[in-house]
Structure formats: structure tokens, C-alpha cells
Design a protein around this motif. Sequence first.
Motif, PDB file in Angstrom:
ATOM      1  N   ILE A  52       0.844  -1.198   0.000  1.00  0.00           N
ATOM      2  CA  ILE A  52       0.000   0.000   0.000  1.00  0.00           C
ATOM      3  C   ILE A  52       0.879   1.248   0.000  1.00  0.00           C
ATOM      4  N   LYS A  53       1.951   1.224   0.779  1.00  0.00           N
ATOM      5  CA  LYS A  53       2.856   2.383   0.842  1.00  0.00           C
ATOM      6  C   LYS A  53       3.318   2.818  -0.536  1.00  0.00           C
ATOM      7  N   LYS A  54       3.642   1.858  -1.401  1.00  0.00           N
ATOM      8  CA  LYS A  54       4.175   2.199  -2.724  1.00  0.00           C
ATOM      9  C   LYS A  54       3.130   2.845  -3.633  1.00  0.00           C
ATOM     10  N   LEU A  55       1.846   2.755  -3.258  1.00  0.00           N
ATOM     11  CA  LEU A  55       0.789   3.369  -4.063  1.00  0.00           C
ATOM     12  C   LEU A  55       0.531   4.821  -3.677  1.00  0.00           C
ATOM     13  N   ALA A  56       1.114   5.259  -2.566  1.00  0.00           N
ATOM     14  CA  ALA A  56       0.828   6.596  -2.035  1.00  0.00           C
ATOM     15  C   ALA A  56       2.017   7.528  -2.178  1.00  0.00           C
ATOM     16  N   THR A  57       1.711   8.815  -2.186  1.00  0.00           N
ATOM     17  CA  THR A  57       2.745   9.837  -2.199  1.00  0.00           C
ATOM     18  C   THR A  57       3.379   9.944  -0.819  1.00  0.00           C
ATOM     19  N   GLU A  58       2.528   9.909   0.212  1.00  0.00           N
ATOM     20  CA  GLU A  58       2.987   9.998   1.598  1.00  0.00           C
ATOM     21  C   GLU A  58       2.300   8.907   2.411  1.00  0.00           C
ATOM     22  N   TYR A  59       2.974   8.454   3.451  1.00  0.00           N
ATOM     23  CA  TYR A  59       2.428   7.412   4.320  1.00  0.00           C
ATOM     24  C   TYR A  59       2.519   7.866   5.768  1.00  0.00           C
ATOM     25  N   TYR A  60       1.434   7.665   6.519  1.00  0.00           N
ATOM     26  CA  TYR A  60       1.408   8.041   7.932  1.00  0.00           C
ATOM     27  C   TYR A  60       0.993   6.831   8.771  1.00  0.00           C
ATOM     28  N   TYR A  61       1.563   6.764   9.956  1.00  0.00           N
ATOM     29  CA  TYR A  61       1.253   5.664  10.856  1.00  0.00           C
ATOM     30  C   TYR A  61       0.001   5.981  11.664  1.00  0.00           C
ATOM     31  N   PRO A  62      -0.825   4.974  11.915  1.00  0.00           N
ATOM     32  CA  PRO A  62      -2.125   5.220  12.551  1.00  0.00           C
ATOM     33  C   PRO A  62      -2.054   5.761  13.980  1.00  0.00           C
ATOM     34  N   ASP A  63      -0.967   5.489  14.670  1.00  0.00           N
ATOM     35  CA  ASP A  63      -0.870   5.958  16.066  1.00  0.00           C
ATOM     36  C   ASP A  63      -0.131   7.287  16.193  1.00  0.00           C
ATOM     37  N   ASP A  64       0.259   7.886  15.072  1.00  0.00           N
ATOM     38  CA  ASP A  64       1.013   9.136  15.104  1.00  0.00           C
ATOM     39  C   ASP A  64       0.070  10.337  15.047  1.00  0.00           C
ATOM     40  N   LEU A  65      -0.261  10.864  16.201  1.00  0.00           N
ATOM     41  CA  LEU A  65      -1.151  12.021  16.281  1.00  0.00           C
ATOM     42  C   LEU A  65      -0.419  13.325  15.981  1.00  0.00           C
ATOM     43  N   THR A  66       0.892  13.260  15.762  1.00  0.00           N
ATOM     44  CA  THR A  66       1.649  14.475  15.436  1.00  0.00           C
ATOM     45  C   THR A  66       1.849  14.633  13.928  1.00  0.00           C
ATOM     46  N   SER A  67       1.337  13.699  13.132  1.00  0.00           N
ATOM     47  CA  SER A  67       1.541  13.791  11.686  1.00  0.00           C
ATOM     48  C   SER A  67       0.810  14.998  11.110  1.00  0.00           C
ATOM     49  N   SER A  68       1.280  15.475   9.989  1.00  0.00           N
ATOM     50  CA  SER A  68       0.760  16.710   9.392  1.00  0.00           C
ATOM     51  C   SER A  68      -0.718  16.629   9.041  1.00  0.00           C
ATOM     52  N   ILE A  69      -1.214  15.463   8.654  1.00  0.00           N
ATOM     53  CA  ILE A  69      -2.628  15.343   8.275  1.00  0.00           C
ATOM     54  C   ILE A  69      -3.569  15.588   9.452  1.00  0.00           C
ATOM     55  N   ASN A  70      -3.028  15.614  10.646  1.00  0.00           N
ATOM     56  CA  ASN A  70      -3.843  15.830  11.840  1.00  0.00           C
ATOM     57  C   ASN A  70      -3.985  17.294  12.212  1.00  0.00           C
ATOM     58  N   SER A  71      -3.539  18.178  11.341  1.00  0.00           N
ATOM     59  CA  SER A  71      -3.626  19.611  11.595  1.00  0.00           C
ATOM     60  C   SER A  71      -4.431  20.303  10.508  1.00  0.00           C
ATOM     61  N   GLY A  72      -5.270  21.218  10.916  1.00  0.00           N
ATOM     62  CA  GLY A  72      -6.035  22.001   9.960  1.00  0.00           C
ATOM     63  C   GLY A  72      -5.166  22.872   9.085  1.00  0.00           C
ATOM     64  N   SER A  73      -3.932  23.142   9.510  1.00  0.00           N
ATOM     65  CA  SER A  73      -3.038  23.968   8.699  1.00  0.00           C
ATOM     66  C   SER A  73      -2.418  23.181   7.541  1.00  0.00           C
ATOM     67  N   PHE A  74      -2.509  21.850   7.593  1.00  0.00           N
ATOM     68  CA  PHE A  74      -2.000  21.029   6.492  1.00  0.00           C
ATOM     69  C   PHE A  74      -3.017  21.074   5.354  1.00  0.00           C
ATOM     70  N   GLN A  75      -2.560  21.403   4.183  1.00  0.00           N
ATOM     71  CA  GLN A  75      -3.459  21.567   3.040  1.00  0.00           C
ATOM     72  C   GLN A  75      -3.686  20.239   2.320  1.00  0.00           C
ATOM     73  N   PHE A  76      -4.898  19.740   2.438  1.00  0.00           N
ATOM     74  CA  PHE A  76      -5.331  18.615   1.619  1.00  0.00           C
ATOM     75  C   PHE A  76      -6.766  18.885   1.202  1.00  0.00           C
ATOM     76  N   ASP A  77      -7.156  18.307   0.088  1.00  0.00           N
ATOM     77  CA  ASP A  77      -8.466  18.597  -0.488  1.00  0.00           C
ATOM     78  C   ASP A  77      -9.599  17.819   0.161  1.00  0.00           C
ATOM     79  N   SER A  78      -9.359  16.533   0.361  1.00  0.00           N
ATOM     80  CA  SER A  78     -10.433  15.667   0.820  1.00  0.00           C
ATOM     81  C   SER A  78      -9.853  14.433   1.489  1.00  0.00           C
ATOM     82  N   MET A  79     -10.757  13.683   2.123  1.00  0.00           N
ATOM     83  CA  MET A  79     -10.364  12.445   2.785  1.00  0.00           C
ATOM     84  C   MET A  79     -11.385  11.369   2.462  1.00  0.00           C
TER      85      MET A  79
END
Length: 185
Positions: A52-79
Motif C-alpha cells: 500500500i505504501k508504494k501506491l501513495a505519495t505519503e504514508y502516515y502511521y495510525p498511532d502518530d497524532l503528530t503527523s501533518s494530516i492531523n492539523s487544519g493547517s496542512f493543506q489537503f483537499d479531501s479524505m
Amino acid sequence: MIVVAITGASGVVYGKRLLEVLKDIGKDTAVVVSDPAKIILEYELGIKEDGIKKLATEYYYPDDLTSSINSGSFQFDSMVIVPCTMKTLSAIANGYANNAVTRAADVTLKERRKLVIVPRETPLRSVHLENMLKVSNEGGIILPAMPGFYHTPQSIEELVDFIAGKILDVLGIENNLFERWTGEI
């Protein structure tokens, strides 16, 4: 960027296929795979987390609450959460952001971005339906893994593509993964 989360329900093939298509069309993706989903990936598809990792641009671990996707300041379009367990749905519906999947979904809703949840459970209890309604009332899109049959699918892959295509439709991404209904029989 589209955040894709794969949680531990049956139907991880939907998440894998979505990532394949997004990669093929050049969309950046960030992916999170829950620990139970890692087990299901191996059981249902015979692939490990690295597949699965090789299919993605970025990979985040499920227990990492400090990852960028967990912040409103991180720009992503949708989930997209595909498949989404009832546990994950419940956590999102009730604001319980205890891991990277539920926190990123919380951010998606609070920032008024598009959240697509693909529940994979049957039958449904009233509480499942109530949780879906809660998320829907906040702007989330509930897209159950319920393929259509009007296009007379000939394989499991065509059924999977139907759901992946519907997800892409909701995200506003043009695709030809399934034959669309024309009104003619």
C-alpha cells in the motif's frame, strides 16, 4: 492531496483500487492504514503494508497524532475512509479523535473539506445508521460499498471499480471505471 485511510473492515480491495487509480492519474495521496487493516490486507489480498505504501505519495502511521494530516493547517483537499469500520465511524460521529484516521477525519469536517466514508458492514444496527446520519449532517458523505448491477459486471474487479468510480465521482474526479446508466434497457 487526497488523504486515504484504510481501516480494518472487509473490503480493503476498495482502498487499494482507489489508490491505484489515483496514482495512475497523478493525484497526490497521503495514506493511513490501521493496524487491523494491515491484517485484513494480508488475509484478503495477500499483500503487506509496503504494498500500500508504494501506491501513495505519503504514508502516515495510525498511532502518530503528530503527523501533518492531523492539523487544519496542512493543506489537503479531501479524505476518503475506505473501507470504514463501524468503530471508526462511531469515533468520527462522536468526536473521538484518538488516532491519525479519526483525527484527520475530524480535521476534514471542522475545516469543511470533503469527507467520504465507505462503510463496509451488513446488516446495520440503528446506532450505525445514527452515526452515519451524524456524519452526514456535518457534511460527510456516506458512500456504502454497495455496487450496482445495471452495468452487468462480469467480474469482482468490475464490482470494485464501480465503487472506486463512485468515490471518484463524489470527489469530482473524472473517470471511466464503470459503465454509466443511460436510461436505456
